[in-house]
Design an enzyme around this catalytic site. Structure first.
Site, PDB file in Angstrom:
ATOM      1  N   GLU A  52       0.872  -1.175   0.000  1.00 14.33           N
ATOM      2  CA  GLU A  52       0.000   0.000   0.000  1.00 14.33           C
ATOM      3  C   GLU A  52       0.911   1.227   0.000  1.00 14.33           C
ATOM      4  OE1 GLU A  52      -2.526   0.125   3.361  1.00 14.33           O
ATOM      5  OE2 GLU A  52      -3.366  -1.874   3.050  1.00 14.33           O
ATOM      6  N   ASP A  63      -4.419   8.681  10.425  1.00 15.80           N
ATOM      7  CA  ASP A  63      -3.022   8.309  10.634  1.00 15.80           C
ATOM      8  C   ASP A  63      -2.553   8.673  12.035  1.00 15.80           C
ATOM      9  OD1 ASP A  63      -3.008   7.473   8.042  1.00 15.80           O
ATOM     10  OD2 ASP A  63      -2.036   9.272   7.245  1.00 15.80           O
TER      11      ASP A  63
END
Length: 275
Positions: A52, A63
């Site tokens: 990814e 994140d």
């Protein structure tokens, strides 16, 4: 056109070997574009089945601190969407499925159709879109159908059955099961609710379910891989790059440890199947 492996190809191949797939996340542009490509090659060479590639974004709501730090550095160095597409092209044909994980605004800015066409031509497998829900993804669903791209949507422990079925029907490749209601990052344990989420998502119609958020060690990969079709690791790989300061030995060792974990995940199963 570059050779293109899809996520289903590598996940199914891993399951045929009696193990889940190992999927690695790295942000493009950290510590540089070329260095991030070299890091991804290192992961592939040490047993990672799918990559990814993270498209750095200025407002990464999903994140954790480690990936935010890396993405911020990549943006400061001038990393752009074109660099991510270049990385896809450089990595395709090496035996791994090459995906991109991106928030939706950069794709909109590029143009959904132009991005999908260029991404497919570069050898990309598909997109993971953490902030795009299938209800609002009609343009992406149409473009991904035209260009034969995977579209990976997320489910969470709080998702009811009706939602799981809705997501599973519109996903292609695999459903991304977030192990916790939170952000990315290494953790000392993976939520006990994750196995139930995977089971419920399969029961709702998903063909493949991969688990991310929190897996950082071989032991955790073995635990999660006992029931998931794929184990997704991000922060542990980024931390290894930070620790290596240009030397990819720590990254290779981390990949080997995690691959050993998925290899033993189903050692006691009769046929290697979680189902």
């Amino acid at each position: 056109m570059s050779e293109r492996l899809r996520s289903a190809d590598v996940i199914d191949a891993a399951l045929d070997q009696g193990r889940p797939a190992l999927i690695g996340y790295l942000p493009v542009g950290f510590p540089s574009v070329e260095a991030s490509i070299a890091a991804a090659r290192t992961l592939i060479d040490h047993g990672v089945d799918a990559i990814e590639l993270g498209l750095p974004y200025s407002d990464p709501v999903m994140d954790g601190a480690v990936i935010q730090e890396a993405a911020t550095a990549a943006l400061a160095a001038g990393t752009r969407t074109s660099d991510v597409l270049r990385a896809v092209e450089a990595l395709s044909g090496r035996g791994a499925a090459i995906m991109v994980m991106s928030y939706w605004n950069p794709i909109l800015a590029r143009g959904v159709e132009p991005f999908a066409r260029r991404f497919a031509d570069a050898g990309g497998a598909g997109l993971i879109t953490p902030d795009l829900i299938p209800d609002e993804a009609s343009d992406w669903i149409e473009a991904s159908d035209r260009h034969g791209l995977d579209r990976v949507f997320l489910v969470a422990p709080s998702s009811p059955r009706e939602r799981l079925a809705y997501v599973a029907e519109r996903t292609r490749g695999f459903v991304y099961a977030a192990s916790t209601m939170g952000v990315t990052g290494t953790r000392t344990s993976v939520s006990d609710a994750t196995a139930g989420l995977v089971e419920r998502t399969r029961a709702a119609g998903a063909q493949r379910v991969c688990v991310g958020l929190g897996v950082s060690t071989g032991a955790q990969a073995a635990q999660v891989g006992a029931y998931a079709d794929g184990v997704i690791v991000g922060s542990a790989f980024v931390k290894a790059i930070m620790a290596g300061e240009g030397d990819l030995g720590a990254l290779a060792q981390t990949a080997q440890d995690l691959r050993a974990g998925v290899d033993r995940a189903r050692a006691g199963a009769a046929d290697g199947s979680p189902r």
